[in-house]
Design an enzyme around this catalytic site. Structure first.
Site, PDB file in Angstrom:
ATOM      1  CB  SER A  94      -0.947  -0.019   1.202  1.00 28.45           C
ATOM      2  OG  SER A  94      -0.296   0.379   2.377  1.00 28.45           O
ATOM      3  CG  HIS A 146      -0.981  -5.304   4.317  1.00 27.50           C
ATOM      4  ND1 HIS A 146      -0.610  -4.519   5.372  1.00 27.50           N
ATOM      5  CD2 HIS A 146      -0.361  -4.767   3.229  1.00 27.50           C
ATOM      6  CE1 HIS A 146       0.201  -3.564   4.958  1.00 27.50           C
ATOM      7  NE2 HIS A 146       0.369  -3.688   3.665  1.00 27.50           N
ATOM      8  CD  GLN A 173      -2.258  -1.112   4.874  1.00 25.88           C
ATOM      9  OE1 GLN A 173      -2.496  -0.822   3.712  1.00 25.88           O
ATOM     10  NE2 GLN A 173      -1.232  -0.623   5.524  1.00 25.88           N
ATOM     11  CD  GLU A 174      -0.274  -1.625   8.823  1.00 25.03           C
ATOM     12  OE1 GLU A 174       0.212  -1.124   9.846  1.00 25.03           O
ATOM     13  OE2 GLU A 174       0.280  -1.573   7.710  1.00 25.03           O
ATOM     14  CD  GLU A 223       2.326  -5.038   7.652  1.00 24.30           C
ATOM     15  OE1 GLU A 223       1.827  -4.671   8.723  1.00 24.30           O
ATOM     16  OE2 GLU A 223       2.823  -4.244   6.822  1.00 24.30           O
ATOM     17  CG  ASP A 230      -1.913   2.318   8.389  1.00 20.30           C
ATOM     18  OD1 ASP A 230      -2.604   3.284   7.989  1.00 20.30           O
ATOM     19  OD2 ASP A 230      -0.904   1.904   7.778  1.00 20.30           O
ATOM     20  CD  GLU A 246       0.490   4.268   9.568  1.00 21.40           C
ATOM     21  OE1 GLU A 246       0.816   3.630  10.588  1.00 21.40           O
ATOM     22  OE2 GLU A 246       0.942   4.016   8.441  1.00 21.40           O
ATOM     23  CG  ASP A 296       2.582   5.410   5.662  1.00 19.22           C
ATOM     24  OD1 ASP A 296       3.614   5.756   5.068  1.00 19.22           O
ATOM     25  OD2 ASP A 296       2.106   4.258   5.566  1.00 19.22           O
ATOM     26  CE  LYS A 321       5.426   2.324   5.674  1.00 22.67           C
ATOM     27  NZ  LYS A 321       4.216   2.571   4.853  1.00 22.67           N
ATOM     28  CG  HIS A 363       7.151  -3.798   9.100  1.00 23.11           C
ATOM     29  ND1 HIS A 363       6.579  -5.035   9.154  1.00 23.11           N
ATOM     30  CD2 HIS A 363       6.121  -2.913   9.261  1.00 23.11           C
ATOM     31  CE1 HIS A 363       5.283  -4.932   9.341  1.00 23.11           C
ATOM     32  NE2 HIS A 363       4.970  -3.662   9.422  1.00 23.11           N
ATOM     33  CE  LYS A 410       3.159   0.959  10.065  1.00 26.51           C
ATOM     34  NZ  LYS A 410       1.829   1.055   9.449  1.00 26.51           N
TER      35      LYS A 410
HETATM   36  P1  PGA Z   1       3.044  -1.209   3.063  1.00 27.19           P
HETATM   37  O1  PGA Z   1       2.103  -0.952   4.304  1.00 27.19           O
HETATM   38  O2  PGA Z   1       4.382  -1.629   3.541  1.00 27.19           O
HETATM   39  O3  PGA Z   1       2.323  -2.260   2.284  1.00 27.19           O
HETATM   40  O4  PGA Z   1       3.099   0.103   2.316  1.00 27.19           O
HETATM   41  C1  PGA Z   1       2.527  -0.333   5.469  1.00 27.19           C
HETATM   42  C2  PGA Z   1       1.752   0.913   5.806  1.00 27.19           C
HETATM   43  O5  PGA Z   1       0.862   1.362   5.056  1.00 27.19           O
HETATM   44  O6  PGA Z   1       2.032   1.510   6.855  1.00 27.19           O
HETATM   45 ZN    ZN Z   2       0.504   3.137   6.617  1.00 28.06          ZN
END
Ligand code: PGA
Ligand code: ZN
Length: 425
Positions: free
Chosen positions: A40, A151, A159-160, A201, A238, A282, A309, A334, A362, A385
């Site tokens: 993403s 994911h 997503q998370e 993940e 997130d 996030e 992000d 990142k 990560h 994270k």
């Molecule tokens: P990605 O997801 O590594 O697939 O981009 C992580 C995030 O969105 O924080």
């Molecule tokens: Zn993110």
């Protein structure tokens, strides 16, 4: 000095090709690094150079590898590996584009990280010490235990879903609490009649009906593991809202409903009310929707951490813009979004100087490389994270933190989870 720089194509945790770079010094020291890859991804990320064509679904990185072996090798031969800023600047200049599109951010980052590692080895220091000096602290870790969005192949659009230890006597103690909760969560999911297969993940990817259901399961798992939600363990998520933003209508198509930006804000507010243990959100809004992201921050930024992000992509120029617009109060970091160690350090410095917290991250496509664990400690980034406490490409980062804690002693564990200069009251 640097004798040779070379790279090869290896594979990541999703079975996709990625770059591994070697930096060899004149005394024979070898520094090696592996580059992660997102799914993403933000639109403004530095360019991950892929071959295209038919080989390996077009995802080959032989061009990036070749750029390391030819142009980058020629430019860095004889350079000083202890001057990370200079090395990174040489590669940025050699690339010549604003987003590392010519040589590839995957090529450049691999060499950048491998240079730092070679320098650490040559000076007989752990990487976190070489990059960070003294007075270092272990981070608060955020563990993505239910995977949705890009994911996982389920119907959840957030997503998370992460759990994070707050009350802990040491990093190890916090991680044990997370492992206990993770195993309990598996039972909670099984009992509700869902599959317990894993997402990218390492979190579970059950085909739940809604994000509320996922949060309810986390809440129950924390309790059933013997902890109090909001006390020993809290929750973060997130939303990665760029992926359910409708660019045409400027609304959000989220889990079978359409939300206006204001309705989405109410939706999140309701989650915060139902689950007061949520401490961090996030990307609640899209990377194309800075105004509503900022409005949401004004409204809820005192109550929870709001992390940017996709809108900023670890890019110092974008972070500066976001800060000036009052967007978010925390920046996700990142390395491969920007492509060099030096620029990533600049992004962290910029965020912290302006009272923003930083969460290191990560990518969903990972390798066995634990660079990010050392880097988090080195920069006192305070938060990391790195996925669930499952699947080696995730757990190795946490295992590295266990080793670092053993070296630094338990005093290095941050008990309060946010830096002192920021308050979320
Ligand atoms: P990605 O997801 O590594 O697939 O981009 C992580 C995030 O969105 O924080
Ligand atoms: Zn993110």
């Amino acid at each position: 000095v640097i004798e040779q720089v070379k790279a090869r194509e290896i594979f990541d945790s999703r079975g996709n090709p990625t770059v591994e770079a070697d930096v060899i010094l004149s005394d024979g020291t070898l520094g090696r690094a592996e580059v992660p890859s997102g799914a993403s991804t933000g639109e403004k990320e530095a360019v991950e150079l892929r071959d295209g064509g038919t080989r390996l679904m077009g995802k080959g990185v032989s061009k990036a590898v070749n750029n390391v072996n030819t142009e980058i090798n020629a430019a860095l031969k004889g350079a000083d590996p202890f001057n990370q800023g200079h090395i990174d600047q040489l590669m940025i200049a050699l690339d010549g584009t604003p987003n590392k599109a010519r040589l590839g951010a995957n090529a450049i980052l691999g060499v950048s990280m491998a240079t730092a590692r070679a320098a650490a080895i040559a000076t007989h220091q752990p990487l976190y010490r070489y990059l960070g000096g003294t007075d270092l602290e272990l981070p608060q870790t955020f563990h993505n235990v239910i995977n949705g969005g890009e994911h996982a192949d389920n119907g959840i659009d957030i997503q998370e879903f992460m759990i994070t230890p707050v009350e802990r006597t040491s990093f190890r103690d916090g991680f044990e609490k997370i492992a206990n909760t993770y195993h309990t969560l598996k039972k909670v999911i099984e009992k509700a009649g869902y599959q317990t297969g894993l997402g990218d993940e390492g979190g579970f990817a059950p085909d739940l009906n809604s994000s509320e259901e996922a949060l309810q399961m986390l809440h129950e798992a924390i309790e059933q593991a013997g902890y109090t939600p909001g006390k020993e363990i809290t929750i973060a998520f997130d939303a990665a809202a760029s992926y359910f933003y409708n660019k045409n209508t400027k609304n959000y198509d989220f889990e079978d409903k359409t939300y206006t930006p204001a309705e989405l804000s109410d939706y999140y507010a309701n989650l915060l009310k139902t689950f007061p243990e949520i401490i961090s959100i996030e990307d609640p809004y899209s990377e194309d929707d800075w105004d509503n992201f900022a409005t949401f921050t004004q409204k809820y930024g005192k109550q929870v951490q709001i992390v940017a992000d996709d809108p900023v992509c670890t890019n110092p120029a974008l972070i500066r813009d976001a800060i000036s617009k009052g967007m978010a109060n925390s920046i996700l970091i990142k390395l491969n979004q920007i492509g060099t160690v030096t620029e990533t350090l600049e992004a962290i410095r910029l965020a912290r100087k302006n009272g923003y917290t930083t969460m290191m991250s990560h990518r969903s496509g990972e390798t066995g490389d634990t660079f990010v664990a050392d880097f988090t400690v080195a920069t006192n980034a305070a938060q990391l994270k790195s996925g669930a406490p499952a699947r080696s490409e995730r757990v190795e980062k946490y295992n590295q933190l266990l080793r670092i804690e053993e070296e630094l002693g338990e005093d290095s564990t941050r008990l309060a989870h946010f830096p002192d200069d920021v308050s979320f009251d």
